[in-house]
Each structure stands twice: as structure tokens, then as C-alpha cells.
Design a protein around this motif. Structure first.
Motif, PDB file in Angstrom:
ATOM      1  N   UNK A 338       0.840  -1.213   0.000  1.00 35.75           N
ATOM      2  CA  UNK A 338       0.000   0.000   0.000  1.00 35.75           C
ATOM      3  C   UNK A 338       0.868   1.254   0.000  1.00 35.75           C
ATOM      4  N   UNK A 339       1.960   1.198   0.799  1.00 33.33           N
ATOM      5  CA  UNK A 339       2.837   2.371   0.860  1.00 33.33           C
ATOM      6  C   UNK A 339       3.513   2.584  -0.498  1.00 33.33           C
ATOM      7  N   UNK A 340       3.892   1.494  -1.134  1.00 31.91           N
ATOM      8  CA  UNK A 340       4.508   1.642  -2.458  1.00 31.91           C
ATOM      9  C   UNK A 340       3.518   2.272  -3.428  1.00 31.91           C
ATOM     10  N   UNK A 341       2.262   1.858  -3.311  1.00 35.19           N
ATOM     11  CA  UNK A 341       1.236   2.445  -4.197  1.00 35.19           C
ATOM     12  C   UNK A 341       1.146   3.940  -3.938  1.00 35.19           C
ATOM     13  N   UNK A 342       1.173   4.308  -2.661  1.00 37.15           N
ATOM     14  CA  UNK A 342       1.087   5.737  -2.301  1.00 37.15           C
ATOM     15  C   UNK A 342       2.263   6.502  -2.883  1.00 37.15           C
ATOM     16  N   UNK A 343       3.392   5.831  -2.998  1.00 37.15           N
ATOM     17  CA  UNK A 343       4.576   6.489  -3.568  1.00 37.15           C
ATOM     18  C   UNK A 343       4.548   6.472  -5.098  1.00 37.15           C
ATOM     19  N   UNK A 344       3.504   5.883  -5.641  1.00 36.29           N
ATOM     20  CA  UNK A 344       3.323   5.912  -7.091  1.00 36.29           C
ATOM     21  C   UNK A 344       3.828   4.672  -7.820  1.00 36.29           C
ATOM     22  N   UNK A 345       4.134   3.585  -7.103  1.00 41.46           N
ATOM     23  CA  UNK A 345       4.613   2.371  -7.768  1.00 41.46           C
ATOM     24  C   UNK A 345       3.512   1.313  -7.843  1.00 41.46           C
ATOM     25  N   UNK A 346       3.140   0.958  -9.055  1.00 40.18           N
ATOM     26  CA  UNK A 346       2.195  -0.162  -9.240  1.00 40.18           C
ATOM     27  C   UNK A 346       3.037  -1.338  -9.693  1.00 40.18           C
ATOM     28  N   UNK A 347       3.454  -2.191  -8.768  1.00 39.66           N
ATOM     29  CA  UNK A 347       4.374  -3.279  -9.126  1.00 39.66           C
ATOM     30  C   UNK A 347       3.634  -4.597  -9.285  1.00 39.66           C
ATOM     31  N   UNK A 348       4.257  -5.498 -10.029  1.00 41.78           N
ATOM     32  CA  UNK A 348       3.672  -6.839 -10.163  1.00 41.78           C
ATOM     33  C   UNK A 348       3.883  -7.589  -8.852  1.00 41.78           C
ATOM     34  N   UNK A 349       3.112  -8.648  -8.645  1.00 43.33           N
ATOM     35  CA  UNK A 349       3.236  -9.464  -7.425  1.00 43.33           C
ATOM     36  C   UNK A 349       4.674  -9.931  -7.223  1.00 43.33           C
ATOM     37  N   UNK A 350       5.288 -10.321  -8.372  1.00 41.45           N
ATOM     38  CA  UNK A 350       6.652 -10.855  -8.301  1.00 41.45           C
ATOM     39  C   UNK A 350       7.628  -9.771  -7.813  1.00 41.45           C
ATOM     40  N   UNK A 351       7.467  -8.570  -8.353  1.00 41.11           N
ATOM     41  CA  UNK A 351       8.352  -7.478  -7.952  1.00 41.11           C
ATOM     42  C   UNK A 351       8.114  -7.072  -6.498  1.00 41.11           C
ATOM     43  N   UNK A 352       6.848  -7.092  -6.093  1.00 38.10           N
ATOM     44  CA  UNK A 352       6.541  -6.737  -4.697  1.00 38.10           C
ATOM     45  C   UNK A 352       7.244  -7.717  -3.774  1.00 38.10           C
ATOM     46  N   UNK A 353       7.167  -8.987  -4.104  1.00 36.90           N
ATOM     47  CA  UNK A 353       7.775 -10.034  -3.274  1.00 36.90           C
ATOM     48  C   UNK A 353       9.280  -9.820  -3.145  1.00 36.90           C
ATOM     49  N   UNK A 354       9.892  -9.479  -4.299  1.00 34.74           N
ATOM     50  CA  UNK A 354      11.336  -9.257  -4.329  1.00 34.74           C
ATOM     51  C   UNK A 354      11.709  -8.061  -3.434  1.00 34.74           C
ATOM     52  N   UNK A 355      10.961  -6.995  -3.597  1.00 31.79           N
ATOM     53  CA  UNK A 355      11.245  -5.790  -2.821  1.00 31.79           C
ATOM     54  C   UNK A 355      10.936  -6.021  -1.339  1.00 31.79           C
ATOM     55  N   UNK A 356       9.889  -6.792  -1.069  1.00 28.00           N
ATOM     56  CA  UNK A 356       9.483  -7.044   0.319  1.00 28.00           C
ATOM     57  C   UNK A 356      10.583  -7.797   1.083  1.00 28.00           C
ATOM     58  N   UNK A 357      11.222  -8.720   0.381  1.00 27.27           N
ATOM     59  CA  UNK A 357      12.307  -9.479   0.998  1.00 27.27           C
ATOM     60  C   UNK A 357      13.441  -8.542   1.431  1.00 27.27           C
ATOM     61  N   UNK A 358      13.783  -7.616   0.522  1.00 30.96           N
ATOM     62  CA  UNK A 358      14.838  -6.639   0.832  1.00 30.96           C
ATOM     63  C   UNK A 358      14.422  -5.746   2.008  1.00 30.96           C
ATOM     64  N   UNK A 359      13.132  -5.381   1.971  1.00 30.89           N
ATOM     65  CA  UNK A 359      12.586  -4.534   3.035  1.00 30.89           C
ATOM     66  C   UNK A 359      12.718  -5.226   4.392  1.00 30.89           C
ATOM     67  N   UNK A 360      12.376  -6.519   4.437  1.00 32.69           N
ATOM     68  CA  UNK A 360      12.445  -7.267   5.710  1.00 32.69           C
ATOM     69  C   UNK A 360      13.892  -7.346   6.219  1.00 32.69           C
TER      70      UNK A 360
END
Ligand code: KIV
Ligand code: ZN
Length: 515
Positions: A338-360
């Protein structure tokens, strides 16, 4: 529905907090804000205590319109006369007289018998009524007083002309069931109790100030004395914002209202904290920094689905701004995307997962993850940020005896922009020249240099963190065999991130307007 009178004593009992002393200008500023907040009575000080206190009460009385202005006085001639002079310029003045009624205070502090106290209390109220129609009386340490004696004093002062009788739990000793029953006793056993407003004043030594005040309301108290942020003697007084919001949110149970404009609560709390220097604990109810911030993934998910799952009031109702989902190690994917969406990024599920791992991984090392950290993650993992500026050339004049001077050339689109600046060192001069070109003003928060290859011609990598005056924090990296050039590259990299974040925020704002 009965309306509870809010008597604010931030400027009197609140100012008695160790180290909270306020000058006259600050007192007037707070009093004006209390008037905007909509309190019914402002207790502005204890006029006999000092010349400063006298002047403050008298200035508040003449400058602050709306609420009743009250001053405190012991039950003595000098105190009451001084108080009367201090409040007289108010359109609605009040004199608040107090005298202790507990055995412990009468015996050790006042060294007086019950009969003397009774006579003095009666006399003091009559004397005060000679100056002012509105007189309040407080039997100090009421909660530890003998109930029969307390009731006799209350009856006598009402007979003498007290319009309000305040029952203080001076040392914060009472518990809610007991305090509620004390109020009920005074209300039902004192024959003329209906001729005066019954008030309460609860201290917080056991952390029960607010609970005791609410128990008193339930049993017939119509005025509560309280302070902003709960400041006051020792552990403080019952907190105004907590009482008001409890009444507001649990009207179904408490069945009463107040005249408080709740949207002014947060602002008032900030002002009092700033001027007294007393910080508000982050988890403080209603006005604490964390009062509307959620970190746990389960809570964030709930909030995103329906705010009321984990919030009993809207932050806007207390003037707090908006609910914040704090991104940290307990956060889940829902809040993250949701925060990424607020920042203007509409990412695919795969990309979200990749970024989420880095975030964690990052969240394990860092307490809170900011928008700029998310941008850096997305940029590293998924999208590369546009190079708004590129370092074209750099010229440094530096030496032991001269002020370092830097001339920087940046390319923006097809244009070459060139500026010079001096600085505290070559890197500082260089950063100042870059600021002149970009028009941003940035503060360097962190700078580190590492060599990434070995030998005399080692490649140095500079990592920095900067904060723009109008913008968030970003990091930047740059590498070169020349450390000044590596520093300049890192700075330009960070600046490009700032521009990227800005354009993302503008885009998401446009989007929410379209929605
Ligand atoms: O705590 C107290 O008893 C007081 C009185 C003066 C009301 O502050
Ligand atoms: Zn008090």
C-alpha cells in the motif's frame, strides 16, 4: 445530557511540575490556546506566590476572552485580597480558596483543630465573596479527610456563598470505587449540595487521576479540574485530553458532553510541551507520538481493510493528522505494498515479493523504514532512477593556507550548468556548489568512505545520507579513484533520488485527486 465544566489548571497546578516554570508571555500564549480549545475555566496561577505569578494572572485576566479566569488563594486575608486584585480585570473572574481538612494536614501542617478549620473556611469564603461573586472552595486532601467532617465543611462553605465546591484527591491516593462513593456521599449527605457545582481535582500518583475523575462524574460531579498532557505536582494531574476524549468516545456509558473543540487538542499539547520543556511520552494516550501509529502486520492489515478494527477514534478528531502505518520489522506485505502504491509504484506481485524481501532484511537492522528507504529498495531491485543531473566536471582549489574552492559542472538534459563555491573543506565546497545549481538546500547527515579496491590507485566508494530542508532523507553512493569526485558523485546520486521521490509524490497526489 449534562455538560461537564472543564476547569484547566495547566497554568497553576501544571506549572508546579518540577522545572516547568513559564514566563508571562508563554502563559498568555497558552491561555489563548486554551480559550481556542474551549475550556470553561482557566486557573491562571497563584497570585500571592510571586510578583511574576500575580502579573501573569492579571495579564491573562485582561487579555484572554471567553473562559472564566481564576486565581488560587489560601484561606487568608492577604492571599484572597491579592487574588481578587489579580483576577478583577476578567469579565468572568473567580477566586479559588483552599484549606486542608484531613487529620494529617490539620495536625502537622496547619496545627489547627477541626472547629478552627471550619470557622476559617467559612470566613474565607465570605471574605472572598466580598470581592467576587464566583468563589470556589477546595477542602485540600479531601480524599483522606474524615467524611463527616468533610461534609460539615462543604455544607458550611456553600452556606457562606461558595458557588463551586471542589473535592481534591491531593495526593492521588484514592481508587475509583472509593472516590466515586466519596462524591456520592457529599452529594447525598450535604443538605445544600444542590446549591453548588460539585467539582473534582485528581492527582495521578497511582496513575488513577483520569479514572477517579470519571468515577466522580458518574456520581454527580459536574466540573473536572485537569491539565494538558497531565502535567502537575509529582506524577501530575488528571489529563484534560484523556478525560475529554473518554467522555467523547464513551458517551454511551458516561452520558455527558464537554464544550471542548477536540481538534485543538494535539496543537495545545504540543504548545504546552514546547513552552514547559516537558516532553510527552510517545505512548501517551490521545497526544503521544505513537497514539495513532500502527506497526504490527496484523494490525496494519486490519486498518487497511477497515480503520475501526484497531482505532477507536480518528486522529483528525484530536487534530493529529492521519493514521500512520509505521513500516518496521513487524509490518506485513499488505502495508508495504500500500505504501509503495502511495509512492506511485504499481508493481507486479513478483516485484513486490522481491522488494518485500529486501525490506524485511533492512527492517531487521533499522527501527523504522522511511519512504526514502523504500525508494532506494525499489530503485535497486526493480526500477532505475532517472539521472536528473550528471556530474560533468569538477575543479578543486585547495591547500593548507587557502579557503577551499570548488567549481562544479552538472549536465541537466542538454544543458551544462556551472557554479562555484567555497567551503569548510573541498567536499563541503563541492556540495555547496551543487546546491547552487540544483536550488536544493541539503544537510549532510552521514558520510563514509571505503576503499573497494587495493593499492595506491584504489577505487574509493563514498556513501552519504542527506536531508533536504523541504524533503525527506535520502542516501547516495559514488565511486572514483579521486575521493572528492566520489563524494560529488554520491551527492549528485542522492540529489537525483530526492527529485525522483518528489516526482513520485506529486504523481501519487495527482492520482488521489483524480480518485
Ligand atoms: O491538589 C490539590 O489539592 C490542589 C488544591 C489547591 C485544589 O491543587
Ligand atoms: Zn492539585
Amino acid at each position: 445530557m449534562k455538560r461537564i465544566i472543564i476547569f484547566d489548571t495547566t497554568l497553576r497546578d501544571g506549572e508546579q511540575s518540577p522545572g516547568a516554570s513559564l514566563d508571562i508571555t508563554s502563559k498568555i500564549e497558552i491561555a489563548k490556546q486554551l480559550a481556542r480549545l474551549g475550556v470553561d475555566v482557566i486557573e491562571a496561577g497563584f497570585p500571592i506566590a510571586s510578583k511574576g505569578d500575580f502579573d501573569a494572572v492579571s495579564k491573562v485576566a485582561s487579555h484572554v476572552k471567553g473562559p472564566r479566569i481564576c486565581g488560587l488563594a489560601r484561606a487568608t486575608k492577604a492571599d484572597i485580597e491579592t487574588c481578587a486584585r489579580a483576577v478583577k480585570k476578567s469579565k468572568k473572574p473567580r477566586i479559588h480558596v483552599f484549606l486542608a481538612t484531613s487529620n494529617i494536614h490539620m495536625k502537622y501542617k496547619l496545627k489547627k483543630a477541626e472547629s478552627e478549620i471550619l470557622r476559617q473556611a467559612e470566613w474565607a469564603v465570605k471574605f472572598a465573596r466580598g470581592f467576587c461573586d464566583d468563589v470556589e472552595f477546595s477542602p485540600e486532601d479531601a480524599s483522606r479527610s474524615d467524611r463527616d467532617f468533610l461534609c460539615r465543611v462543604v455544607e458550611a462553605v456553600i452556606e457562606a456563598g461558595a458557588k463551586t465546591v471542589n473535592i481534591p484527591d491531593t495526593v492521588g491516593y484514592a481508587v475509583p470505587i472509593e472516590f466515586g462513593s466519596l462524591i456520592k456521599t457529599v452529594r447525598t449527605k450535604v443538605p445544600n449540595s444542590d446549591k453548588a457545582i460539585l467539582s473534582v481535582h485528581c492527582h495521578n500518583d497511582l496513575g488513577l487521576g483520569v479514572s477517579n475523575s470519571l468515577a466522580a462524574i458518574e456520581n454527580g460531579a459536574l466540573q473536572v479540574e485537569c491539565t494538558i498532557n497531565g502535567i502537575g505536582e509529582r506524577a501530575g494531574n488528571a489529563s484534560l485530553e484523556e478525560i475529554v476524549m473518554a467522555i467523547n468516545i464513551r458517551r454511551d456509558i458516561l452520558k455527558c458532553t464537554t464544550s471542548i473543540n477536540t481538534q485543538e487538542l494535539y496543537k495545545t499539547s504540543r504548545l504546552v510541551s514546547k513552552l514547559t520543556g516537558i516532553v510527552v511520552q510517545p505512548n501517551k494516550a490521545i497526544v503521544g507520538h505513537n497514539a495513532f501509529r500502527h506497526e504490527a502486520g496484523i494490525h496494519q492489515d486490519g486498518i487497511l481493510k477497515k480503520r475501526t478494527t484497531y482505532e477507536i477514534m480518528k486522529p483528525q478528531d484530536v487534530g493529529f493528522g492521519e493514521t500512520r502505518l509505521v513500516l518496521g520489522k513487524h509490518s506485513g506485505r499488505h502495508a508495504f505494498s500500500e505504501r509503495l502504491k502511495k509512492l506511485g509504484f504499481e508493481l507486479s506481485e513478483k516485484d513486490i515479493l522481491k522488494a518485500f524481501q529486501r525490506f524485511k532484511n533492512l527492517a531487521d537492522k533499522k527501527k523504522e523504514i522511511f519512504d526514502e528507504d523504500l525508494l532506494a529498495i525499489v530503485e535497486d531491485e526493480i526500477i532505475s532512477i532517472p539521472e536528473t543531473y550528471r556530474l560533468e566536471d569538477l575543479n578543486i582549489v585547495s591547500g593548507k593556507k587557502i579557503m577551499p574552492q570548488a567549481t562544479v559542472e552538472l549536465k541537466k538534459g542538454k544543458n551544462i550548468l556551472k557554479k562555484s563555491s567555497s567551503g569548510d573543506g573541498p567536499v563541503d565546497a563541492c556540495y555547496k556548489a551543487i546546491d547552487k545549481i540544483t536550488g536544493l538546500k541539503c544537510k549532510l547527515l552521514d558520510y563514509s568512505l571505503n576503499s573497494i579496491t587495493s593499492g595506491k590507485d584504489a577505487l574509493g566508494e563514498v556513501s552519504i545520507r542527506i536531508k533536504a530542508t523541504k524533503g525527506g532523507e535520502v542516501s547516495g553512493r559514488g565511486a572514483s579513484t579521486d575521493i572528492i569526485e566520489a563524494s560529488a558523485k554520491a551527492y549528485v546520486n542522492a540529489v537525483n533520488r530526492l527529485f525522483f521521490a518528489k516526482s513520485r509524490k506529486a504523481k501519487s497526489k495527482r492520482k488521489s485527486l483524480e480518485l
